[in-house]
Write a protein that holds these residues in place. Structure first.
Motif: not given
Ligand code: 5RP
Length: 262
Positions: A33, A35-36, A89-92, A102-107, A111, A129
């Motif tokens: 989840t 943008s990446t 998956d992406g990461a913060d 992780k969890g910037g997008g709340g998932a 995840e 990151k």
């Molecule tokens: C969502 C996440 C995302 O992977 C994380 O927030 C990175 O997001 P983005 O690719 O938009 O920078 O952990 O819960």
């Protein structure tokens, strides 16, 4: 109107493209989840529609499920497939040991479950990151709504004895209302600034009643792919201990435009 991607989005796109080299026909793939990860899902959709790739995606959020349906990636639930070959998956944040926030997008809950149920987790990201010590990005912790203020107070108390650089805890909002996860839970963001002992913090947090899961992904990620706007990627593999630099071959027909009227 379509516009060319800005450098950050281009870097995300490039890392997503490189991650798809890990995909093989017939795989069951965890779909991250953010943008990446969204770039990865779009590119995977292209491979399904144009190249006849057969995969089953397990989305980690309702947002990703919607996108996968839109771009033609067949999806199933984790209950259906039970185990996955790969999660992308992406990461913060990520550190040199490929531990993540992780969890910037709340998932983070879905995840973490999906990544843990996978033979391999590949994280796609840009260089922003990369951190020496996790914690500058506020650590998301998913809590159930019942008694959340008590849970918050217990978390604040537990941080007193921890090797962290800050102890502020805030309830995540979505405009003026509390942000709700796909499970209907709340997110508390821990502004710890620096996490000296991620393992200890993860264990302590998950023992607090009301905490469902925390956003520390420790010993879960196998590979981090760091994209750059010019098509170069750094591939960090924790199992082989290698860091390689490569160039992603961007094709003329790559769909690297955004619709700026959206
Ligand atoms: C969502 C996440 C995302 O992977 C994380 O927030 C990175 O997001 P983005 O690719 O938009 O920078 O952990 O819960």
């Amino acid at each position: 109107m379509a516009a060319k991607l800005n450098p950050i989005d281009m870097a995300k796109y490039v890392s997503a493209r490189r991650a798809l080299d890990y995909v093989e026909d017939g795989m069951r793939i965890g779909l991250g989840t953010g943008s990446t990860a969204a770039w990865m899902v779009r590119c995977l959709g292209d491979m399904v529609r144009e190249d006849g790739l057969r995969v089953t995606g397990v989305p980690t959020s309702s947002r990703t499920a919607d996108l996968a349906r839109q771009v033609g990636v067949p999806i199933a639930t984790l209950e259906d497939v039970k185990w996955l070959d790969l999660t992308i998956d992406g990461a913060d944040e990520f550190d040199q040991d490929l531990n993540l926030i992780k969890g910037g997008g709340g998932a983070l809950l879905q995840e973490k479950i999906v990544a843990t149920a996978s033979d391999m987790m590949v994280v796609i990201t840009d260089a922003s990151k990369n951190v020496e010590t996790l914690g500058a990005f506020p650590l998301p912790v998913e809590v159930i709504p019942f008694g959340w203020q008590t849970t918050k107070a217990l978390i604040e108390e537990s941080l007193i004895g921890m090797d962290v650089g800050g102890r502020a805890v805030t309830l995540r909002l979505n405009r003026d209302a509390p942000f709700r996860t796909d499970e209907g839970n709340l997110i508390l963001d821990l502004h710890v600034k620096r996490i000296g002992n991620p393992r200890q913090l993860a264990l302590v947090l998950n023992q607090i009643p009301g905490v469902v899961e925390n956003g520390l992904f420790l010993d879960i990620c196998d590979v981090v792919i760091v994209g750059t706007a010019d098509g170069a990627v750094e591939v960090r593999d924790i199992n082989s201990g290698t860091i390689t630099t490569e160039q992603v071959d961007l094709r003329d027909d790559d769909n690297i435009f955004v619709n700026v009227s959206d």
